[in-house]
Scaffold this active site. Structure first.
Site, mmCIF file in Angstrom:
data_model
loop_
_atom_site.group_PDB
_atom_site.id
_atom_site.type_symbol
_atom_site.label_atom_id
_atom_site.label_comp_id
_atom_site.label_asym_id
_atom_site.label_seq_id
_atom_site.Cartn_x
_atom_site.Cartn_y
_atom_site.Cartn_z
ATOM 1 N N ASP A 1 0.816 -1.219 0.000
ATOM 2 C CA ASP A 1 0.000 0.000 0.000
ATOM 3 C C ASP A 1 0.847 1.266 0.000
ATOM 4 O O ASP A 1 0.664 2.174 0.805
ATOM 5 C CB ASP A 1 -0.973 -0.015 1.193
ATOM 6 C CG ASP A 1 -1.991 -1.121 1.067
ATOM 7 O OD1 ASP A 1 -3.017 -0.895 0.416
ATOM 8 O OD2 ASP A 1 -1.738 -2.234 1.579
ATOM 9 N N HIS B 1 0.802 3.627 -2.257
ATOM 10 C CA HIS B 1 -0.121 4.731 -2.543
ATOM 11 C C HIS B 1 0.558 6.052 -2.872
ATOM 12 O O HIS B 1 0.266 7.093 -2.264
ATOM 13 C CB HIS B 1 -1.110 4.904 -1.379
ATOM 14 C CG HIS B 1 -2.180 3.853 -1.341
ATOM 15 N ND1 HIS B 1 -3.051 3.652 -2.393
ATOM 16 C CD2 HIS B 1 -2.510 2.926 -0.405
ATOM 17 C CE1 HIS B 1 -3.874 2.653 -2.093
ATOM 18 N NE2 HIS B 1 -3.557 2.193 -0.898
ATOM 19 N N ASP C 1 -1.178 -2.091 -4.437
ATOM 20 C CA ASP C 1 -1.663 -0.710 -4.313
ATOM 21 C C ASP C 1 -0.499 0.275 -4.304
ATOM 22 O O ASP C 1 -0.313 1.049 -3.361
ATOM 23 C CB ASP C 1 -2.535 -0.507 -3.060
ATOM 24 C CG ASP C 1 -4.002 -0.836 -3.297
ATOM 25 O OD1 ASP C 1 -4.327 -1.322 -4.398
ATOM 26 O OD2 ASP C 1 -4.820 -0.614 -2.385
ATOM 27 N N ASN D 1 -6.090 -3.541 -5.784
ATOM 28 C CA ASN D 1 -7.294 -2.985 -6.425
ATOM 29 C C ASN D 1 -7.044 -1.595 -7.011
ATOM 30 O O ASN D 1 -7.612 -1.246 -8.043
ATOM 31 C CB ASN D 1 -8.481 -2.949 -5.451
ATOM 32 C CG ASN D 1 -8.188 -2.207 -4.167
ATOM 33 O OD1 ASN D 1 -7.310 -2.604 -3.404
ATOM 34 N ND2 ASN D 1 -8.904 -1.132 -3.905
ATOM 35 N N HIS D 2 -6.164 -0.822 -6.389
ATOM 36 C CA HIS D 2 -5.925 0.537 -6.902
ATOM 37 C C HIS D 2 -5.051 0.547 -8.153
ATOM 38 O O HIS D 2 -4.873 1.604 -8.756
ATOM 39 C CB HIS D 2 -5.337 1.424 -5.810
ATOM 40 C CG HIS D 2 -6.379 1.875 -4.817
ATOM 41 N ND1 HIS D 2 -7.326 2.822 -5.134
ATOM 42 C CD2 HIS D 2 -6.655 1.470 -3.558
ATOM 43 C CE1 HIS D 2 -8.124 3.004 -4.092
ATOM 44 N NE2 HIS D 2 -7.747 2.191 -3.119
ATOM 45 N N ASP E 1 -7.240 1.935 -10.880
ATOM 46 C CA ASP E 1 -7.840 3.276 -10.784
ATOM 47 C C ASP E 1 -7.668 4.068 -12.070
ATOM 48 O O ASP E 1 -8.470 4.923 -12.391
ATOM 49 C CB ASP E 1 -7.192 4.069 -9.634
ATOM 50 C CG ASP E 1 -7.621 3.535 -8.273
ATOM 51 O OD1 ASP E 1 -8.546 2.704 -8.236
ATOM 52 O OD2 ASP E 1 -7.030 3.947 -7.263
ATOM 53 N N HIS F 1 -3.074 -9.024 -2.000
ATOM 54 C CA HIS F 1 -3.744 -7.756 -1.695
ATOM 55 C C HIS F 1 -5.191 -8.107 -1.358
ATOM 56 O O HIS F 1 -6.107 -7.914 -2.148
ATOM 57 C CB HIS F 1 -3.654 -6.787 -2.875
ATOM 58 C CG HIS F 1 -4.040 -5.410 -2.473
ATOM 59 N ND1 HIS F 1 -3.169 -4.542 -1.853
ATOM 60 C CD2 HIS F 1 -5.219 -4.753 -2.527
ATOM 61 C CE1 HIS F 1 -3.789 -3.411 -1.576
ATOM 62 N NE2 HIS F 1 -5.035 -3.524 -1.962
ATOM 63 N N HIS G 1 -3.659 -4.131 1.679
ATOM 64 C CA HIS G 1 -5.055 -3.737 1.505
ATOM 65 C C HIS G 1 -5.696 -3.178 2.776
ATOM 66 O O HIS G 1 -6.372 -2.165 2.708
ATOM 67 C CB HIS G 1 -5.883 -4.902 0.958
ATOM 68 C CG HIS G 1 -7.270 -4.516 0.528
ATOM 69 N ND1 HIS G 1 -7.523 -3.440 -0.301
ATOM 70 C CD2 HIS G 1 -8.495 -5.060 0.812
ATOM 71 C CE1 HIS G 1 -8.844 -3.357 -0.509
ATOM 72 N NE2 HIS G 1 -9.443 -4.312 0.150
ATOM 73 N N GLN H 1 -4.045 -2.055 5.307
ATOM 74 C CA GLN H 1 -3.150 -0.981 5.732
ATOM 75 C C GLN H 1 -2.994 -0.906 7.252
ATOM 76 O O GLN H 1 -3.189 0.139 7.857
ATOM 77 C CB GLN H 1 -3.627 0.359 5.138
ATOM 78 C CG GLN H 1 -3.643 0.298 3.618
ATOM 79 C CD GLN H 1 -4.008 1.613 2.946
ATOM 80 O OE1 GLN H 1 -4.657 1.587 1.920
ATOM 81 N NE2 GLN H 1 -3.590 2.723 3.498
ATOM 82 N N ARG I 1 -15.156 29.685 6.139
ATOM 83 C CA ARG I 1 -15.493 29.142 7.453
ATOM 84 C C ARG I 1 -16.740 29.789 8.068
ATOM 85 O O ARG I 1 -17.568 29.112 8.684
ATOM 86 C CB ARG I 1 -14.262 29.381 8.338
ATOM 87 C CG ARG I 1 -14.286 28.723 9.677
ATOM 88 C CD ARG I 1 -13.027 29.195 10.433
ATOM 89 N NE ARG I 1 -13.018 28.648 11.776
ATOM 90 C CZ ARG I 1 -12.298 27.586 12.106
ATOM 91 N NH1 ARG I 1 -11.560 26.975 11.223
ATOM 92 N NH2 ARG I 1 -12.343 27.140 13.350
ATOM 93 N N ARG J 1 -19.796 26.610 8.007
ATOM 94 C CA ARG J 1 -20.091 25.919 9.272
ATOM 95 C C ARG J 1 -21.473 26.269 9.819
ATOM 96 O O ARG J 1 -21.851 25.812 10.892
ATOM 97 C CB ARG J 1 -19.021 26.273 10.308
ATOM 98 C CG ARG J 1 -17.655 25.750 9.897
ATOM 99 C CD ARG J 1 -16.634 25.845 10.991
ATOM 100 N NE ARG J 1 -15.367 25.297 10.507
ATOM 101 C CZ ARG J 1 -14.465 24.704 11.266
ATOM 102 N NH1 ARG J 1 -14.680 24.566 12.556
ATOM 103 N NH2 ARG J 1 -13.346 24.242 10.749
ATOM 104 N N ARG K 1 -12.023 23.723 3.801
ATOM 105 C CA ARG K 1 -11.100 24.719 4.357
ATOM 106 C C ARG K 1 -10.969 25.994 3.546
ATOM 107 O O ARG K 1 -10.253 26.900 3.953
ATOM 108 C CB ARG K 1 -9.699 24.096 4.531
ATOM 109 C CG ARG K 1 -9.681 22.756 5.212
ATOM 110 C CD ARG K 1 -10.319 22.764 6.564
ATOM 111 N NE ARG K 1 -9.539 23.476 7.579
ATOM 112 C CZ ARG K 1 -9.762 23.383 8.888
ATOM 113 N NH1 ARG K 1 -10.742 22.621 9.351
ATOM 114 N NH2 ARG K 1 -9.013 24.050 9.731
HETATM 115 ZN ZN LIG Z 1 -6.369 -1.997 -1.510
#
Ligand SMILES: [Zn+2]
Length: 534
Positions: free
Chosen positions: A42, A44, A85, A117-118, A121, A214, A247, A249, A356, A360, A391
């Protein structure tokens, strides 16, 4: 004389064989072999260190080079494996299709990785490019297309005579988690059934059988609505020596049998999981650790001698220098990635309000836009977004990734939860009660509340009243899922899935697809906001 010459020839041949560094093809009896398995998962997109100097492939290389040299000087062997990943997580990597990450893995000399799986993407063309770029095999035994395996199912290594098989497996949930367009015609078969077929075959070819998977590590096999993972596989399939997982993590460190150490502290001892004689390891995520499993092989027995998760410049752990070659290779990618953040990803005909002071206290068009992007990315029925997760505003006109990261700077991931109608109503009434002015103030998309005198009475999803017997999918961010801003904790819910999609990337994708955006389409309407309806 003839006889002597034959003997001399034989001697010469033996000497040549001895000199040519040709290793014996099978293990020698009564010899002890040291085999160290190094592992990550992972990744990423974290090729570069974070703002606090944590992880990054340059420091990872220092760790791995050091261990390889140490093991080799003692006459041992190493394999470096990854649990999948590599893709998706930080803009600098995502915007360059993880090219720096795969090049970094090449420089680290990975031996094999599982397909995560990623890895689906991006488009099939990007995946094909990555497969070509990788100097190591991307393994998966259970992904098929037109009846054929799409990836190599395993790779055989010969470590000084010890034959090691590494097979790859990918979660069946991949199709559910990703964009179906990228997986057309693909069949993600049950990896446990695939392993049950493959392991006996590999045992006949190899002395050690490892699965790079994974699939996820679920404590005591409790996988909820997600597909079964490593624990369930190890219990069902005999003959696996080691599972290098990914996966979920998490550091797969155990407090006791079938009890995970959920408060694992970096730099402390880690006891990997063991099921049915199979060791199961996982090194959290993002290259935060290099997992190191030192095994000994002797006369058919593969024994774990020592295990450690080595922290890579995590807070309060020893400082590791960055490898200069890796830094030099990655630096241009990091710089280019940062420059790319300033390129327009879309446009809008007006401002999306994220100040903000407003966001909010009342529903805004930006809250709506983000909610829509969350739903579109995850195919959820409705979205709940905490105002504290917004933000900044998005400007009218051109929108850059930088602008989007200003709105959603935290890198939260999108989490879906499958809920009963009753649970939906409970969650919505909690959201409804969040006080204006607080970060918890809720922005709702895809759901309409029916309230009277400050009390939520019912809700409509897709125009129909919520049916307590039906099930619905809600999407929230990972901050809310762990109880942030006073929301109920959902990570232990059986219907919980962390999709791994980063919120800002989902918004970027949505804006790119739907530009030019018309703000009036995102005006907070009664059916899409938390405002009371009479
Ligand atoms: Zn994954």
């Amino acid at each position: 004389m003839q006889h002597l010459r034959s003997l001399m020839t034989l001697g010469l041949v033996l000497t040549l064989a001895g000199c040519s560094s040709l290793a014996p093809s099978v293990p020698v009896k009564d010899k002890t072999y040291s085999i160290t398995i190094l592992h990550t998962n992972d990744h990423h997109g974290r090729f570069w260190q974070n703002r606090d100097g944590e992880y990054g492939m340059a420091a990872r290389k220092t760790v791995i080079d050091g261990i390889r040299a140490e093991v080799a000087s003692a006459g041992g062997y190493t394999l470096l494996l990854d649990g999948g990943d590599v893709n998706t997580g930080v803009p600098e990597s995502d915007l360059q299709d993880a090219v720096p990450d795969f090049k970094g893995m090449n420089l680290l000399s990975y031996d094999a990785m599982a397909v995560g799986n990623h890895e689906f993407d991006k488009s099939p063309a990007v995946l094909a490019m990555q497969r070509k770029l990788a100097a190591f095999p991307m393994l998966s035994a259970n992904i098929y297309r037109a009846g054929e395996r799409l990836f190599d199912p395993y790779k055989l290594f010969n470590l000084g005579g010890v034959r090691v098989a590494v097979m790859g497996l990918t979660t069946e949930d991949t199709y559910k988690l990703g964009n179906p367009d990228n997986m057309q015609g693909m069949d993600f078969r049950n990896p446990i059934q695939e392993a049950a077929k493959l392991v006996p075959e590999l045992r006949s070819k190899a002395d050690v059988v490892i699965a790079a998977t994974h699939m996820g590590h679920y404590e005591n096999g409790r996988h909820g609505i997600q597909a079964p993972g490593d624990v369930e596989m190890a219990r069902a399939v005999t003959g696996l020596d080691l599972v290098v997982g990914g996966h979920t993590q998490n550091p797969a460190c155990m407090r006791a049998e079938n009890v995970m150490d959920t408060t694992y502290v970096p730099g402390t001892a880690c006891q990997p999981d063991r099921q049915n004689g199979t060791w199961i390891v996982q090194a959290h995520e993002w290259g935060k650790y290099v997992g190191r499993a030192d095994f000994q092989y002797r006369n058919g027995t593969f024994t774990l001698v020592k295990y450690a998760l080595i922290p890579v410049n995590l807070k309060n752990t020893p400082t590791i220098a960055e490898n200069p070659d890796m830094l030099a290779m990655l630096k241009p990618y990091q710089d280019f990635g940062q420059k790319k953040l300033h390129i327009n990803v879309g446009t809008s005909d007006g401002m999306f309000e994220g100040d903000r002071a407003y966001v909010r206290k009342r529903a805004t068009n930006l809250g709506m836009l983000i909610g829509q992007s969350m739903m579109e990315k995850t195919h959820a029925d409705f979205a709940v977004l905490n105002a504290g997760g917004v933000r900044d505003s998005l400007p009218a006109g051109a929108i850059t990734y930088k602008d989007i990261l200003q709105v959603q700077p935290f890198g939260n991931t999108l989490c879906t939860i499958t809920l009963s109608g009753r649970e939906v109503l409970d969650y919505l009434s909690v959201s409804y009660k969040m006080s204006p002015g607080a970060g918890g103030f809720a922005h709702l998309s895809g759901v309409e509340l029916i309230t009277a005198n400050g009390v939520m009475l019912q809700a409509r999803i897709g125009g129909a009243f919520v049916d307590t017997d039906k099930r619905y999918t809600m999407v929230i961010n990972s901050f809310m899922a762990v109880g942030g801003d006073g929301y109920p904790v959902f990570t232990g819910h059986p219907g919980f899935v962390n999709t791994g999609f980063v919120d800002a990337e989902a918004l970027r994708g949505y804006i790119a697809l739907h530009s030019p955006l018309q703000i009036e389409r995102y005006a907070p309407g009664t059916n899409l906001t938390a405002s009371p309806i009479q």
